[in-house]
Design a protein around this motif. Structure first.
Motif, PDB file in Angstrom:
ATOM      1  N   ASN A 168      62.643  32.859  22.260  1.00  0.00           N
ATOM      2  CA  ASN A 168      61.215  32.661  22.032  1.00  0.00           C
ATOM      3  C   ASN A 168      60.568  33.851  21.304  1.00  0.00           C
ATOM      4  N   THR A 185      73.630  21.958  24.871  1.00  0.00           N
ATOM      5  CA  THR A 185      73.788  20.877  25.861  1.00  0.00           C
ATOM      6  C   THR A 185      75.017  20.033  25.543  1.00  0.00           C
ATOM      7  N   GLU A 200      61.044  27.757  17.049  1.00  0.00           N
ATOM      8  CA  GLU A 200      61.175  26.894  18.229  1.00  0.00           C
ATOM      9  C   GLU A 200      62.073  25.701  17.938  1.00  0.00           C
ATOM     10  N   ASN A 201      61.949  25.178  16.710  1.00  0.00           N
ATOM     11  CA  ASN A 201      62.814  24.054  16.340  1.00  0.00           C
ATOM     12  C   ASN A 201      64.281  24.466  16.342  1.00  0.00           C
ATOM     13  N   LYS A 238      68.276  31.875  25.850  1.00  0.00           N
ATOM     14  CA  LYS A 238      67.169  30.907  25.773  1.00  0.00           C
ATOM     15  C   LYS A 238      65.811  31.593  25.961  1.00  0.00           C
ATOM     16  N   GLN A 251      69.476  24.557  21.671  1.00  0.00           N
ATOM     17  CA  GLN A 251      69.566  24.069  23.050  1.00  0.00           C
ATOM     18  C   GLN A 251      70.278  22.717  23.102  1.00  0.00           C
ATOM     19  N   ARG A 252      69.924  21.851  22.132  1.00  0.00           N
ATOM     20  CA  ARG A 252      70.578  20.548  22.083  1.00  0.00           C
ATOM     21  C   ARG A 252      72.086  20.709  21.830  1.00  0.00           C
ATOM     22  N   ASN A 309      57.013  27.896  14.767  1.00  0.00           N
ATOM     23  CA  ASN A 309      57.453  26.508  15.001  1.00  0.00           C
ATOM     24  C   ASN A 309      58.885  26.312  14.513  1.00  0.00           C
ATOM     25  N   VAL A 347      65.443  26.859  18.114  1.00  0.00           N
ATOM     26  CA  VAL A 347      65.811  27.047  19.520  1.00  0.00           C
ATOM     27  C   VAL A 347      66.161  25.702  20.157  1.00  0.00           C
ATOM     28  N   LYS A 348      65.303  24.706  19.878  1.00  0.00           N
ATOM     29  CA  LYS A 348      65.560  23.381  20.449  1.00  0.00           C
ATOM     30  C   LYS A 348      66.885  22.817  19.932  1.00  0.00           C
ATOM     31  N   GLU A 349      67.090  23.005  18.618  1.00  0.00           N
ATOM     32  CA  GLU A 349      68.343  22.526  18.056  1.00  0.00           C
ATOM     33  C   GLU A 349      69.536  23.207  18.710  1.00  0.00           C
TER      34      GLU A 349
END
Length: 206
Positions: A65, A16, A5-6, A61, A12-13, A2, A8-10
């Protein structure tokens, strides 16, 4: 996982946001490319680099994972990209400043050109006036030269005429002998004392 993934999301953000900043920067660079040919070459290289980074980010990306090592790589690449973006933004600001200076110099040059055009117009007018005066003086000189030639011819003619005539010159005074006046009636005074009598044209009797 987790946490990964966080992260990764960070990332990704952040990617972006970074992509949005990159898009804005590209639009600004495109505008500046029209103003400065040097920036156009640099920005073209930057766009190719962005395409490469987008491809790399898509691969990253998928790999994020399953691998934390890939996340660290992305962090390093993000740091590098952020540094390059900061450098690119500084370059854009510097080019803006240079364009401002160039515009000011161009405006000054244009004003100088206008002044020179006005000065040239004045000089042309003065030159035309001087040329007209010169033409008038030439005409007057021609007339005077003609008159001088005519006068010289007349003088030469008078010299030739006078050369054949007898030369006359005399100088005389009253004598000390006899009465010289005053008289009660009109009397003729005789200048019998002769100093010079060239040509014998003077008669002391008359």
């Amino acid at each position: 996982m987790n946490a990964s993934e966080n992260v990764v999301k960070e990332l990704q953000r952040e990617n972006t946001v970074l992509e949005a900043r990159m898009s804005s920067s590209e639009n600004e660079v495109e505008e500046l490319k029209r103003q400065n040919t040097v920036l156009e070459a640099r920005m073209s290289s930057s766009e190719n680099e962005v395409v490469k980074l987008q491809i790399q980010n898509a691969v990253l990306k998928a790999r994020l994972n399953s691998s934390e090592n890939v996340m660290e790589e992305l962090k390093r690449e993000y740091t590098v990209l952020e540094s390059r973006m900061s450098f690119s933004e500084n370059e854009v600001e510097e080019l803006k400043r240079q364009n401002t200076v160039l515009e000011a110099r161009m405006s000054s040059s244009e004003n100088e050109v206008v002044k020179l055009q006005i000065q040239n117009a004045v000089l042309k007018a003065r030159l035309n006036s001087s040329e007209n005066v010169m033409e008038e003086l030439k005409r007057e000189y021609t007339v005077l030269e003609s008159r001088m030639s005519s006068s010289e011819n007349e003088v030469e003619e008078l010299k030739r005429v006078n050369a054949d005539r007898p030369k006359v010159a005399f100088s005389a005074a009253l004598t000390d002998e006899g009465k010289v006046g005053p008289f009660s009636t009109d009397s003729t005074l005789k200048f019998s004392k002769i100093f010079t009598n060239i040509g014998q044209a003077y008669s002391p009797i008359t």
